[in-house]
Design a protein around this motif. Structure first.
Motif, PDB file in Angstrom:
ATOM      1  N   THR A  63       0.788  -1.002   0.146  1.00 19.45           N
ATOM      2  CA  THR A  63      -0.192   0.028   0.007  1.00 19.45           C
ATOM      3  C   THR A  63       0.898   1.254  -0.114  1.00 19.45           C
ATOM      4  OG1 THR A  63      -1.711  -1.146   1.351  1.00 19.45           O
ATOM      5  CG2 THR A  63      -1.886   1.345   1.134  1.00 19.45           C
ATOM      6  N   HIS A  64       0.636   2.021  -0.973  1.00 16.53           N
ATOM      7  CA  HIS A  64       1.382   3.261  -1.037  1.00 16.53           C
ATOM      8  C   HIS A  64       0.443   4.233  -0.212  1.00 16.53           C
ATOM      9  CE1 HIS A  64       1.770   7.325  -2.974  1.00 16.53           C
ATOM     10  NE2 HIS A  64       3.014   7.219  -2.419  1.00 16.53           N
ATOM     11  N   ILE A  65       1.166   4.920   0.667  1.00 19.53           N
ATOM     12  CA  ILE A  65       0.687   6.040   1.586  1.00 19.53           C
ATOM     13  C   ILE A  65       1.410   7.159   1.991  1.00 19.53           C
ATOM     14  CG2 ILE A  65      -0.257   5.963   4.375  1.00 19.53           C
ATOM     15  CD1 ILE A  65      -0.267   3.038   4.342  1.00 19.53           C
ATOM     16  N   TRP A  66       0.766   8.269   2.076  1.00 17.22           N
ATOM     17  CA  TRP A  66       1.318   9.472   2.129  1.00 17.22           C
ATOM     18  C   TRP A  66       0.450  10.531   2.964  1.00 17.22           C
ATOM     19  CZ3 TRP A  66       3.320  13.377  -2.161  1.00 17.22           C
ATOM     20  CH2 TRP A  66       4.153  14.401  -1.623  1.00 17.22           C
ATOM     21  N   TYR A  67       0.406  10.512   4.086  1.00 14.50           N
ATOM     22  CA  TYR A  67      -0.341  11.308   5.023  1.00 14.50           C
ATOM     23  C   TYR A  67       0.098  12.760   5.186  1.00 14.50           C
ATOM     24  CZ  TYR A  67      -2.655   6.981   6.314  1.00 14.50           C
ATOM     25  OH  TYR A  67      -3.262   5.676   6.413  1.00 14.50           O
ATOM     26  N   LYS A  68      -0.242  13.254   4.241  1.00 18.90           N
ATOM     27  CA  LYS A  68       0.437  14.793   4.069  1.00 18.90           C
ATOM     28  C   LYS A  68      -0.446  15.914   5.070  1.00 18.90           C
ATOM     29  CE  LYS A  68       0.803  15.015  -1.091  1.00 18.90           C
ATOM     30  NZ  LYS A  68       0.463  15.542  -2.113  1.00 18.90           N
ATOM     31  N   ASN A  69      -1.595  15.360   5.601  1.00 17.05           N
ATOM     32  CA  ASN A  69      -2.490  16.075   6.352  1.00 17.05           C
ATOM     33  C   ASN A  69      -2.701  15.520   7.782  1.00 17.05           C
ATOM     34  OD1 ASN A  69      -3.255  17.746   4.382  1.00 17.05           O
ATOM     35  ND2 ASN A  69      -4.646  15.882   3.615  1.00 17.05           N
ATOM     36  N   HIS A  70      -1.856  14.422   8.145  1.00 19.84           N
ATOM     37  CA  HIS A  70      -2.143  13.814   9.403  1.00 19.84           C
ATOM     38  C   HIS A  70      -0.739  13.184   9.860  1.00 19.84           C
ATOM     39  CE1 HIS A  70      -6.192  13.385   7.498  1.00 19.84           C
ATOM     40  NE2 HIS A  70      -6.587  13.742   8.524  1.00 19.84           N
ATOM     41  N   LEU A  71      -0.624  13.104  11.280  1.00 18.22           N
ATOM     42  CA  LEU A  71       0.538  12.464  11.841  1.00 18.22           C
ATOM     43  C   LEU A  71      -0.063  11.193  12.177  1.00 18.22           C
ATOM     44  CD1 LEU A  71       2.473  15.127  13.839  1.00 18.22           C
ATOM     45  CD2 LEU A  71       2.837  14.544  11.576  1.00 18.22           C
ATOM     46  N   GLU A  72       0.500  10.031  12.078  1.00 17.89           N
ATOM     47  CA  GLU A  72       0.169   8.671  12.354  1.00 17.89           C
ATOM     48  C   GLU A  72       1.127   8.070  13.202  1.00 17.89           C
ATOM     49  OE1 GLU A  72      -1.764   4.689  10.708  1.00 17.89           O
ATOM     50  OE2 GLU A  72      -0.145   5.366   9.550  1.00 17.89           O
ATOM     51  N   ALA A  73       0.713   7.371  14.331  1.00 17.93           N
ATOM     52  CA  ALA A  73       1.558   6.368  15.246  1.00 17.93           C
ATOM     53  C   ALA A  73       1.004   5.089  15.018  1.00 17.93           C
ATOM     54  CB  ALA A  73       1.816   6.680  16.419  1.00 17.93           C
ATOM     55  N   VAL A  74       1.707   3.713  14.606  1.00 21.02           N
ATOM     56  CA  VAL A  74       1.145   2.515  14.438  1.00 21.02           C
ATOM     57  C   VAL A  74       2.039   1.658  15.457  1.00 21.02           C
ATOM     58  CG1 VAL A  74       1.022   0.881  12.916  1.00 21.02           C
ATOM     59  CG2 VAL A  74       0.864   3.152  12.032  1.00 21.02           C
ATOM     60  N   TYR A  75       1.246   0.703  15.985  1.00 22.91           N
ATOM     61  CA  TYR A  75       1.914  -0.482  16.847  1.00 22.91           C
ATOM     62  C   TYR A  75       1.446  -1.573  16.318  1.00 22.91           C
ATOM     63  CZ  TYR A  75       3.204  -3.056  21.022  1.00 22.91           C
ATOM     64  OH  TYR A  75       3.702  -3.907  21.686  1.00 22.91           O
ATOM     65  N   CYS A  76       2.333  -2.663  15.837  1.00 25.00           N
ATOM     66  CA  CYS A  76       1.972  -3.955  15.494  1.00 25.00           C
ATOM     67  C   CYS A  76       1.742  -4.857  16.465  1.00 25.00           C
ATOM     68  CB  CYS A  76       2.947  -4.340  14.316  1.00 25.00           C
ATOM     69  SG  CYS A  76       2.451  -5.880  13.815  1.00 25.00           S
ATOM     70  N   VAL A  77       0.548  -5.337  16.504  1.00 23.54           N
ATOM     71  CA  VAL A  77       0.160  -6.333  17.618  1.00 23.54           C
ATOM     72  C   VAL A  77       0.324  -7.893  17.157  1.00 23.54           C
ATOM     73  CG1 VAL A  77      -0.926  -4.839  19.043  1.00 23.54           C
ATOM     74  CG2 VAL A  77      -2.315  -6.137  17.329  1.00 23.54           C
ATOM     75  N   ALA A  78       0.271  -8.102  15.650  1.00 21.97           N
ATOM     76  CA  ALA A  78       0.458  -9.392  15.113  1.00 21.97           C
ATOM     77  C   ALA A  78       0.713  -9.338  13.771  1.00 21.97           C
ATOM     78  CB  ALA A  78      -0.884 -10.236  15.276  1.00 21.97           C
ATOM     79  N   GLY A  79       1.591 -10.272  13.129  1.00 21.95           N
ATOM     80  CA  GLY A  79       1.770 -10.391  11.700  1.00 21.95           C
ATOM     81  C   GLY A  79       3.267  -9.743  11.433  1.00 21.95           C
ATOM     82  N   GLU A  80       3.355 -10.024  10.109  1.00 20.31           N
ATOM     83  CA  GLU A  80       5.012  -9.240   9.753  1.00 20.31           C
ATOM     84  C   GLU A  80       4.893  -8.824   8.536  1.00 20.31           C
ATOM     85  OE1 GLU A  80       7.473 -13.019   9.219  1.00 20.31           O
ATOM     86  OE2 GLU A  80       7.043 -13.266  11.538  1.00 20.31           O
ATOM     87  N   GLY A  81       5.739  -7.895   8.247  1.00 21.81           N
ATOM     88  CA  GLY A  81       5.889  -7.038   6.920  1.00 21.81           C
ATOM     89  C   GLY A  81       7.082  -6.220   6.984  1.00 21.81           C
TER      90      GLY A  81
END
Length: 128
Positions: A48-66
């Protein structure tokens, strides 16, 4: 106090689906918390191509891999259960899942709930 369960969100308008992901939006702009809070699944085998020009994001992975690849410098960071990343500079990136990844995401400013990525990977900024 706001109390919601994932089961209450699944199957409602606050469960937003795309080809590469499904986002269960637990807290949104109308909740007046100053951020939104999401339980998101990124599907295995997707990019997935993502570019949040208007938002800040924090992400925490709780399962899986990538992995996440920042486009500006080509750096690739592995993601697995227990990994957090923060897009503190509105970083344009690719998000790839080798196994389904369950991600807990926080957005500032908060999302309204209906956003999906546009052709640039951007969520629109919804003003009052």
């Amino acid at each position: 106090m706001i109390v919601r369960t994932l089961e209450e969100v699944i199957g409602t308008e606050n469960e937003v689906k795309a080809d590469n992901w499904v986002s269960r939006r637990l807290l949104l702009k109308d909740d007046n918390m100053g951020f939104s809070y999401h339980d998101t699944i990124i599907y295995a085998g997707t990019e997935t191509h993502i570019w949040y020009k208007n938002h800040l994001e924090a992400v925490y992975c709780v399962a899986g891999e990538g992995e996440i690849e920042t486009i500006s410098d080509g750096k690739v960071y592995p993601i697995k259960d227990g990994t957090m990343y923060a897009l503190d500079k509105n970083d344009e990136h690719y998000l790839r899942a080798t196994k389904d990844m369950r991600m807990i995401c926080v957005f500032n400013p908060p999302l309204t709930g209906r956003e999906t990525h546009d052709e640039e990977g951007v969520y629109p900024l919804v003003e009052d």
